[in-house]
Design a protein around this motif. Structure first.
Motif, PDB file in Angstrom:
ATOM      1  N   LEU A  13       0.835  -1.203   0.000  1.00 41.68           N
ATOM      2  CA  LEU A  13       0.000   0.000   0.000  1.00 41.68           C
ATOM      3  C   LEU A  13       0.867   1.249   0.000  1.00 41.68           C
ATOM      4  CD1 LEU A  13      -3.010  -0.625   2.445  1.00 41.68           C
ATOM      5  CD2 LEU A  13      -3.098  -0.219  -0.010  1.00 41.68           C
ATOM      6  N   GLU A  14       1.876   1.233   0.850  1.00 40.01           N
ATOM      7  CA  GLU A  14       2.807   2.363   0.941  1.00 40.01           C
ATOM      8  C   GLU A  14       3.502   2.590  -0.398  1.00 40.01           C
ATOM      9  OE1 GLU A  14       5.244   5.181   3.334  1.00 40.01           O
ATOM     10  OE2 GLU A  14       3.491   4.020   3.914  1.00 40.01           O
ATOM     11  N   ARG A  15       3.917   1.499  -1.012  1.00 32.80           N
ATOM     12  CA  ARG A  15       4.615   1.602  -2.299  1.00 32.80           C
ATOM     13  C   ARG A  15       3.693   2.195  -3.368  1.00 32.80           C
ATOM     14  NH1 ARG A  15       4.640  -0.901  -6.836  1.00 32.80           N
ATOM     15  NH2 ARG A  15       3.194  -2.511  -6.107  1.00 32.80           N
ATOM     16  N   ILE A  16       2.451   1.720  -3.411  1.00 32.16           N
ATOM     17  CA  ILE A  16       1.492   2.212  -4.412  1.00 32.16           C
ATOM     18  C   ILE A  16       1.221   3.701  -4.213  1.00 32.16           C
ATOM     19  CG2 ILE A  16      -0.943   2.099  -5.115  1.00 32.16           C
ATOM     20  CD1 ILE A  16      -0.760  -0.946  -4.627  1.00 32.16           C
ATOM     21  N   GLN A  17       1.041   4.105  -2.936  1.00 27.81           N
ATOM     22  CA  GLN A  17       0.765   5.518  -2.665  1.00 27.81           C
ATOM     23  C   GLN A  17       1.935   6.402  -3.089  1.00 27.81           C
ATOM     24  OE1 GLN A  17      -0.801   4.775   1.584  1.00 27.81           O
ATOM     25  NE2 GLN A  17      -1.885   6.651   0.959  1.00 27.81           N
ATOM     26  N   LYS A  18       3.153   5.901  -2.865  1.00 27.95           N
ATOM     27  CA  LYS A  18       4.325   6.668  -3.269  1.00 27.95           C
ATOM     28  C   LYS A  18       4.491   6.669  -4.785  1.00 27.95           C
ATOM     29  CE  LYS A  18       8.090   6.716  -0.856  1.00 27.95           C
ATOM     30  NZ  LYS A  18       9.321   6.354  -0.140  1.00 27.95           N
ATOM     31  N   GLN A  19       4.236   5.509  -5.404  1.00 30.45           N
ATOM     32  CA  GLN A  19       4.405   5.391  -6.849  1.00 30.45           C
ATOM     33  C   GLN A  19       3.471   6.317  -7.610  1.00 30.45           C
ATOM     34  OE1 GLN A  19       4.033   1.374  -8.286  1.00 30.45           O
ATOM     35  NE2 GLN A  19       3.873   2.005 -10.424  1.00 30.45           N
ATOM     36  N   TYR A  20       2.239   6.429  -7.123  1.00 31.17           N
ATOM     37  CA  TYR A  20       1.242   7.253  -7.808  1.00 31.17           C
ATOM     38  C   TYR A  20       1.105   8.649  -7.196  1.00 31.17           C
ATOM     39  CZ  TYR A  20      -0.103   3.216 -10.549  1.00 31.17           C
ATOM     40  OH  TYR A  20      -0.085   2.147 -11.424  1.00 31.17           O
ATOM     41  N   GLY A  21       1.959   8.931  -6.233  1.00 32.26           N
ATOM     42  CA  GLY A  21       1.934  10.254  -5.621  1.00 32.26           C
ATOM     43  C   GLY A  21       2.713  11.256  -6.453  1.00 32.26           C
ATOM     44  N   LYS A  22       2.811  12.462  -5.941  1.00 30.92           N
ATOM     45  CA  LYS A  22       3.505  13.534  -6.640  1.00 30.92           C
ATOM     46  C   LYS A  22       4.953  13.580  -6.162  1.00 30.92           C
ATOM     47  CE  LYS A  22       3.229  18.533  -7.475  1.00 30.92           C
ATOM     48  NZ  LYS A  22       2.526  19.781  -7.097  1.00 30.92           N
ATOM     49  N   LEU A  23       5.890  13.536  -7.099  1.00 29.63           N
ATOM     50  CA  LEU A  23       7.305  13.539  -6.768  1.00 29.63           C
ATOM     51  C   LEU A  23       7.839  14.971  -6.731  1.00 29.63           C
ATOM     52  CD1 LEU A  23       9.254  11.176  -6.220  1.00 29.63           C
ATOM     53  CD2 LEU A  23      10.106  11.464  -8.553  1.00 29.63           C
ATOM     54  N   VAL A  24       8.506  15.316  -5.609  1.00 30.65           N
ATOM     55  CA  VAL A  24       9.036  16.666  -5.426  1.00 30.65           C
ATOM     56  C   VAL A  24      10.536  16.580  -5.162  1.00 30.65           C
ATOM     57  CG1 VAL A  24       8.919  18.774  -4.066  1.00 30.65           C
ATOM     58  CG2 VAL A  24       6.842  17.439  -4.463  1.00 30.65           C
ATOM     59  N   ASN A  70      14.453  13.019  -3.670  1.00 29.32           N
ATOM     60  CA  ASN A  70      13.049  13.328  -3.932  1.00 29.32           C
ATOM     61  C   ASN A  70      12.184  12.922  -2.744  1.00 29.32           C
ATOM     62  OD1 ASN A  70      13.289  14.143  -6.794  1.00 29.32           O
ATOM     63  ND2 ASN A  70      13.926  12.022  -7.082  1.00 29.32           N
ATOM     64  N   THR A  71      11.121  13.643  -2.576  1.00 26.34           N
ATOM     65  CA  THR A  71      10.116  13.228  -1.604  1.00 26.34           C
ATOM     66  C   THR A  71       8.810  13.032  -2.352  1.00 26.34           C
ATOM     67  OG1 THR A  71       9.102  13.728   0.534  1.00 26.34           O
ATOM     68  CG2 THR A  71       9.311  15.563  -1.006  1.00 26.34           C
ATOM     69  N   SER A  72       8.026  12.134  -1.848  1.00 21.97           N
ATOM     70  CA  SER A  72       6.781  11.808  -2.537  1.00 21.97           C
ATOM     71  C   SER A  72       5.594  12.212  -1.681  1.00 21.97           C
ATOM     72  CB  SER A  72       6.723  10.306  -2.825  1.00 21.97           C
ATOM     73  OG  SER A  72       5.522   9.962  -3.451  1.00 21.97           O
ATOM     74  N   GLU A  73       4.739  13.026  -2.259  1.00 26.45           N
ATOM     75  CA  GLU A  73       3.476  13.319  -1.610  1.00 26.45           C
ATOM     76  C   GLU A  73       2.527  12.172  -1.944  1.00 26.45           C
ATOM     77  OE1 GLU A  73       2.103  17.107  -2.901  1.00 26.45           O
ATOM     78  OE2 GLU A  73       3.803  18.215  -2.025  1.00 26.45           O
ATOM     79  N   LYS A  74       2.220  11.369  -0.959  1.00 29.30           N
ATOM     80  CA  LYS A  74       1.473  10.132  -1.203  1.00 29.30           C
ATOM     81  C   LYS A  74       0.127  10.391  -1.869  1.00 29.30           C
ATOM     82  CE  LYS A  74       3.372   7.558   2.718  1.00 29.30           C
ATOM     83  NZ  LYS A  74       3.020   6.848   3.967  1.00 29.30           N
ATOM     84  N   ALA A  75      -0.217   9.497  -2.782  1.00 34.55           N
ATOM     85  CA  ALA A  75      -1.536   9.554  -3.413  1.00 34.55           C
ATOM     86  C   ALA A  75      -2.597   9.139  -2.397  1.00 34.55           C
ATOM     87  CB  ALA A  75      -1.570   8.627  -4.620  1.00 34.55           C
ATOM     88  N   GLU A  76      -3.745   9.750  -2.475  1.00 36.61           N
ATOM     89  CA  GLU A  76      -4.847   9.364  -1.589  1.00 36.61           C
ATOM     90  C   GLU A  76      -5.432   8.040  -2.038  1.00 36.61           C
ATOM     91  OE1 GLU A  76      -7.865  12.241  -0.795  1.00 36.61           O
ATOM     92  OE2 GLU A  76      -6.474  13.937  -1.006  1.00 36.61           O
ATOM     93  N   LEU A  77      -5.839   7.247  -1.048  1.00 37.26           N
ATOM     94  CA  LEU A  77      -6.485   5.977  -1.350  1.00 37.26           C
ATOM     95  C   LEU A  77      -7.958   6.243  -1.633  1.00 37.26           C
ATOM     96  CD1 LEU A  77      -4.823   3.729   1.410  1.00 37.26           C
ATOM     97  CD2 LEU A  77      -4.277   3.825  -1.033  1.00 37.26           C
ATOM     98  N   ASN A  78      -8.232   6.686  -2.862  1.00 37.86           N
ATOM     99  CA  ASN A  78      -9.604   7.033  -3.232  1.00 37.86           C
ATOM    100  C   ASN A  78      -9.998   6.319  -4.522  1.00 37.86           C
ATOM    101  OD1 ASN A  78      -8.252   8.432  -5.261  1.00 37.86           O
ATOM    102  ND2 ASN A  78      -8.417  10.414  -4.223  1.00 37.86           N
TER     103      ASN A  78
END
Length: 441
Positions: free
Chosen positions: A143-154, A245-253
């Motif tokens: 779950l953590e990996r998916i949220q990071k993968q689909y999140g916004k990379l900064v 890089n830091t990843s703003e996690k994608a919401e689980l929606n």
């Protein structure tokens, strides 16, 4: 023509092919006549060269060639008619005093015969059939990996806890040079992790491989070190930072769920976890099946006892390559190939006794399934039948692909046969435990 066989023992025989003048003369005469018609020899018109001259110039070579052709075809026909299961190829027994000026000839060939043996798939064994389960820890990590993968990379200038740090591990002595993305939390101790905090692009962090991770096998992934080298490896490696890089996690929606699995397939976090668990365990099942197939193969090789015509095979090995081998070289080559030959014989018997066959429909269905899985990896979840069929047709028009896929289909049939007939103990394990079991640790 007369062909006879002397059975030396259960694994060796000598075949004698007796050829008379009546067997080869018509063919030799015809070839000589053809040569005469087309021969261009100074002093004679084309087609008018005396037969005695043609015979003198070409007779012996034509005789040898035609007798060899007759010999090979008759020997091959004999092996088929007698249903002899031979190993390698017949080896001619050469004689120094062979006389091509005689009218009749006798040729001897040594044969190495395949052994008779029985295979007992139901024999008592200590084999284990693993069932790999995705545990809660793995699901949370996914779950953590998916949220990071689909999140916004900064992008960042200085690293902090939880950041993705891309760089290259190097150690010149051990030939280590591998670019990876890490986070400070992947290391076994916080002390090591803190070394990566507050760093900038271009900084170099040096760490020891000893106890770098909680499982030494991770060195295989992060440093590309072989399995034989990971245990007890104690060297310093440099990590040169190339990106932070830091990843703003994608919401689980619902938007994320639809992006992952298609519209409406998953509608809640619990369903997402179930889907992750299902997909992971399908992949794990493939790995567990491969281990089971390998283990059964090793068991059959070790427990199916039979002799081979070893001395014949060593002599045959001396002759089959581009360059002849010495007896010592053939001995070494035989030692390397014996296990593989034994399994080929076992596999062939399993296939024959259980009537395992590959139909075109089998091959087509298997190829279609492989293609659909590959398309799903690239986000094409619901390809049309027409699209898949077109790709299948292209793939199966390639002979090399057909051979490769046919081997995979037969491997799958063998696996299913073993699952049904080999009595193995089932054992549920996590993926990490399976990796340890696989390497016998």
């Amino acid at each position: 023509m007369n062909i006879t066989r002397e059975q030396v023992d259960a694994l060796n025989a000598v075949v004698t092919v007796a050829i008379t003048k009546e067997d080869y003369k018509p063919k030799v005469d015809k070839v000589l006549q053809d040569y005469r018609k087309n021969a261009s020899i100074p002093g004679f018109r084309k087609g008018a060269v005396p037969m005695s001259l043609i015979q003198k110039q070409y007779g012996k070579a034509i005789l040898v060639d035609e007798v060899n052709k007759l010999l090979q075809s008759s020997l091959n026909d004999y092996l088929v008619e007698e249903k002899l299961d031979i190993l390698g190829n017949p080896l001619p027994k050469l004689t120094e005093d062979f006389n091509w000026d005689a009218d009749d000839y006798a040729f001897e060939f040594e044969l190495g015969l395949a052994p008779e043996f029985k295979i007992d798939l139901a024999a008592k064994n200590k084999l284990v059939k693993y069932i790999i389960k995705a545990d809660d820890v793995m699901l949370e990590e996914q779950l953590e990996r998916i949220q990071k993968q689909y999140g916004k990379l900064v992008s960042k200038e200085k690293s902090e806890e939880g950041d993705d740090i891309r760089g290259t591990f190097t150690n010149e002595e051990k030939g280590i040079n591998n670019t990876v993305t890490i986070t400070p939390s992947i290391f076994k101790t916080k002390t090591v992790g803190k070394k990566f905090i507050g760093k900038k692009v271009g900084d170099v962090v040096t760490v020891s491989t000893k106890n770098l991770f909680d499982d030494d096998h991770k060195l295989m992934d992060y440093l590309k070190v072989s399995h034989d080298d990971v245990h007890g490896l104690e060297v310093d490696v440099d990590f040169t930072i190339e990106e932070i890089n830091t990843s703003e996690k994608a919401e689980l929606n619902q938007e994320l769920f639809d992006k992952l699995f298609g519209e409406g397939v998953v509608t809640s976090v619990e369903q997402l976890k179930e889907k992750i668990k299902e997909d992971a365990e399908q992949q794990f099942a493939t790995q567990a099946d491969q281990k089971f197939l390998n283990d059964v193969t090793e068991f059959l090789i070790e427990n199916t006892k039979f002799d081979l015509p070893a001395e014949f095979l060593k002599k045959w090995i001396q002759t089959v390559g581009e360059n002849p081998l010495t007896a010592e070289q053939a001995e070494e080559e035989y030692a390397k190939s014996e296990k593989g030959l034994r399994y080929q014989l076992i596999e062939g018997k399993v296939i024959t006794e259980n009537n395992l066959q590959i139909t075109f429909d089998d091959l087509k269905a298997y190829t279609s399934d492989v293609i659909k899985k590959q398309m799903a990896q690239f986000g094409q979840m619901n390809p049309t039948d027409a699209d898949v069929d077109n790709i299948v047709s292209r793939v199966l028009s390639n002979k090399d692909e057909v051979k490769r896929l046919s081997e995979q289909v037969m491997s799958e049939k063998m696996l299913n046969l073993f699952k049904e007939n080999v009595k193995a103990k089932e054992k549920e394990v996590t993926y990490q435990d399976f990796i340890k079991e696989m390497y016998g640790e």
